[in-house]
Design a protein around this motif. Structure first.
Motif, PDB file in Angstrom:
ATOM      1  N   THR A 179       0.659  -1.159  -0.159  1.00 53.06           N
ATOM      2  CA  THR A 179       0.367   0.376   0.384  1.00 53.06           C
ATOM      3  C   THR A 179       0.739   1.388  -0.195  1.00 53.06           C
ATOM      4  O   THR A 179       1.843   0.917   0.967  1.00 53.06           O
ATOM      5  N   GLY A 220      -1.858   6.669   0.640  1.00 49.86           N
ATOM      6  CA  GLY A 220      -3.214   6.288  -0.299  1.00 49.86           C
ATOM      7  C   GLY A 220      -4.484   6.213   0.345  1.00 49.86           C
ATOM      8  O   GLY A 220      -4.459   5.647   2.165  1.00 49.86           O
ATOM      9  N   ASP A 221      -5.488   6.284  -0.512  1.00 49.08           N
ATOM     10  CA  ASP A 221      -7.211   5.968   0.129  1.00 49.08           C
ATOM     11  C   ASP A 221      -7.169   4.689   1.022  1.00 49.08           C
ATOM     12  O   ASP A 221      -5.964   3.750   0.713  1.00 49.08           O
ATOM     13  N   LYS A 222      -7.810   5.174   2.195  1.00 48.79           N
ATOM     14  CA  LYS A 222      -8.046   3.895   2.729  1.00 48.79           C
ATOM     15  C   LYS A 222      -9.552   3.053   2.883  1.00 48.79           C
ATOM     16  O   LYS A 222     -10.154   3.625   2.350  1.00 48.79           O
ATOM     17  N   GLN A 223      -9.461   1.285   2.987  1.00 48.07           N
ATOM     18  CA  GLN A 223     -10.590   0.892   2.497  1.00 48.07           C
ATOM     19  C   GLN A 223     -11.297  -0.294   3.570  1.00 48.07           C
ATOM     20  O   GLN A 223     -10.706  -0.720   4.215  1.00 48.07           O
ATOM     21  N   ARG A 260     -15.462  13.393   2.324  1.00 50.28           N
ATOM     22  CA  ARG A 260     -14.988  11.915   1.628  1.00 50.28           C
ATOM     23  C   ARG A 260     -14.467  11.673   0.691  1.00 50.28           C
ATOM     24  O   ARG A 260     -14.616  10.915  -0.329  1.00 50.28           O
ATOM     25  N   ASP A 261     -12.913  11.742   0.988  1.00 57.14           N
ATOM     26  CA  ASP A 261     -11.837  12.293   0.961  1.00 57.14           C
ATOM     27  C   ASP A 261     -11.068  11.171   1.296  1.00 57.14           C
ATOM     28  O   ASP A 261     -11.054  11.448   2.309  1.00 57.14           O
ATOM     29  N   GLY A 262     -10.215  10.632   0.833  1.00 56.40           N
ATOM     30  CA  GLY A 262      -9.427   9.744   1.313  1.00 56.40           C
ATOM     31  C   GLY A 262     -10.078   7.824   1.584  1.00 56.40           C
ATOM     32  O   GLY A 262      -8.808   7.748   2.259  1.00 56.40           O
ATOM     33  N   TRP A 263     -11.175   7.881   2.104  1.00 58.44           N
ATOM     34  CA  TRP A 263     -11.181   6.415   2.002  1.00 58.44           C
ATOM     35  C   TRP A 263     -12.650   6.071   1.035  1.00 58.44           C
ATOM     36  O   TRP A 263     -13.002   6.521   0.563  1.00 58.44           O
ATOM     37  N   GLU A 264     -12.592   4.961   1.362  1.00 58.69           N
ATOM     38  CA  GLU A 264     -14.158   4.190   0.794  1.00 58.69           C
ATOM     39  C   GLU A 264     -14.449   2.896   1.132  1.00 58.69           C
ATOM     40  O   GLU A 264     -13.801   2.425   2.173  1.00 58.69           O
ATOM     41  N   VAL A 312     -18.801   6.715  -1.694  1.00 61.22           N
ATOM     42  CA  VAL A 312     -17.823   6.420  -0.503  1.00 61.22           C
ATOM     43  C   VAL A 312     -18.070   5.212  -0.594  1.00 61.22           C
ATOM     44  O   VAL A 312     -17.316   4.597   0.625  1.00 61.22           O
TER      45      VAL A 312
END
Length: 418
Positions: free
Chosen positions: A222, A226-229, A258-262, A287
């Motif tokens: 990773t 980066g975006d966290k999931q 709303r940024d950086g995760w989904e 998201v």
């Protein structure tokens, strides 16, 4: 000419063929097609590796498979299920039809294909008459206790009927009492077999759910920042309360934007359309992502790249005493889990879990938000998760116990014969 040619299945039954020398056993599972039940798949592969020939009786899947994917030669005998639905009458019709289909296929396997023993996986707990018939003919019967049917009925029904609850408890007891051996998925289920089921301790063996170490790939790399999931994997039915995960995502939007995760929801079930509608109504489509049902390699790839797993089950007698397969899947990839504080969940995850009191969207959202920002805590929980899996939960440990049950009932010789 073909008139006198023996059928392929008859040729397979000749005493000179390798398959005929292996003891032939059957497994019945009626709440999922076999190719979608990872526990049953692992059981079949374990039996094959130990010298057994396996046939699975199950509902027909979309692909109408006749051999279990990934197996050497495990055969699928499937049946249509026209009565699946909701409501007491629908369930009664579904279970009655499943009983008739399993009874028919099992009779064919015993009389024409030399099946010497069978295992049935619940729910439902209606197959005990077949246990009596098998044992009366000198054949063994194993009850693989997947779910607590009385508790499952209670949590899926707004106003459970006492008569139905008593009937389910009675059927559960008969299912255990008439089996040669009972396989329990955790310590709580074992205790129920000993108390409510009236079984002797030596007849009950714990075989937990979970992947084999060989199914797990190395963690995906990773990128820092980066975006966290956040991931949910599993069935999406009413009793799974996956709507709590959506509410947690809504709370996270309020806490961190709303940024950086989904959040990824991987699975299928009767509540999936309503869940998609819930996401659309609340404006969470950017998201929350749905993948549908994933095969084992796809599950592995998803979890290896995830940051956290969520187990949104809320407290009930059913969830408190059950081990969720998804939780073990998370731990197998070193994935910390956020869950309601349930007895068997804590026994399974230990310090690799972050526990909330009741499972509201607010509780889940706050716990997820705290962990997403705490890399030190996440790293510690990942180590604990992998250690729990490697030392206790991996299927390799469970397969040894599972095969021990079968070897007591149907021993195999070095050449694969019984």
């Amino acid at each position: 000419m073909t008139a006198g040619r023996p059928r392929a299945d008859a040729r397979a039954e000749t005493t000179t063929s390798p398959s005929a020398r292996r003891p032939h056993v059957a497994i019945a599972v009626v709440n999922l097609p076999a190719e979608r039940d990872r526990r049953v798949i692992r059981e079949c592969l374990a039996l094959e590796s130990a010298g057994y020939r396996v046939t699975v009786i199950c509902p027909r899947g979309r692909e109408r498979l006749r051999q279990l994917p990934g197996s050497r030669d495990t055969t699928i005998r499937s049946f249509a299920q026209p009565f699946a639905g909701t409501g007491l009458l629908s369930f009664a019709a579904e279970f009655a039809w499943a009983f008739l289909c399993v009874a028919w296929h099992l009779a064919v396997l015993v009389t024409r294909h030399r099946v010497v023993a069978a295992q049935v996986c619940n729910p439902p707990d209606v197959f005990w008459p077949l246990a009596l018939a098998m044992r009366a003919t000198g054949r063994s019967w194993i009850f693989d206790h997947h779910d607590l049917s009385p508790e499952l009925y209670a949590c899926k029904t707004a106003a459970p009927r006492p008569t139905v609850s008593r009937l389910l408890i009675w059927f559960e007891r008969l299912s255990m009492r008439f089996a040669n051996e009972v396989v329990a998925t955790n310590e709580s289920y074992r205790q129920i077999a000993l108390t409510r089921g009236g079984c002797k301790p030596e007849r009950v063996t714990i075989v937990r759910n979970g992947p084999a170490a060989g199914e797990i790939s190395a963690p995906a790399a990773t990128e820092p920042g980066g975006d966290k999931q956040i991931v949910y994997i599993g069935v999406i039915n009413e009793q799974d309360h996956v709507d709590r995960a959506v509410l947690a995502a809504e709370r996270l939007v309020g806490l961190r934007g709303r940024d950086g995760w989904e959040m990824v929801i991987a699975g299928d079930g009767e509540c999936l359309p309503a869940l998609r509608g819930m996401v659309d109504e609340r404006g969470l489509g950017d998201v929350v992502r749905f993948t549908g049902w994933l095969q084992a390699p796809e599950v592995d790839a998803l979890l290896r790249g995830a940051t956290l797993g969520i187990q949104p089950d809320i407290f009930s007698d059913m969830t408190n005493l059950s081990t969720m397969a998804k939780t073990v899947e998370y731990l197998a990839r070193g994935l910390p889990v956020v869950a309601v504080d349930l007895l068997e969940t804590r026994r399974t995850a230990g310090a690799a879990g972050r526990y909330v009191a009741t499972g509201t969207g607010d509780e889940f959202g706050k716990a997820l938000d705290e962990l997403l920002d705490d890399e030190t805590q996440l790293a510690q929980m990942r180590v604990i998760a992998q250690e729990r899996f490697t030392s206790v939960l991996a299927w390799e440990h469970q397969a040894a116990a599972y095969l021990g049950v079968w070897r007591r009932l149907v021993p195999t010789s070095p050449d694969g014969s019984s």
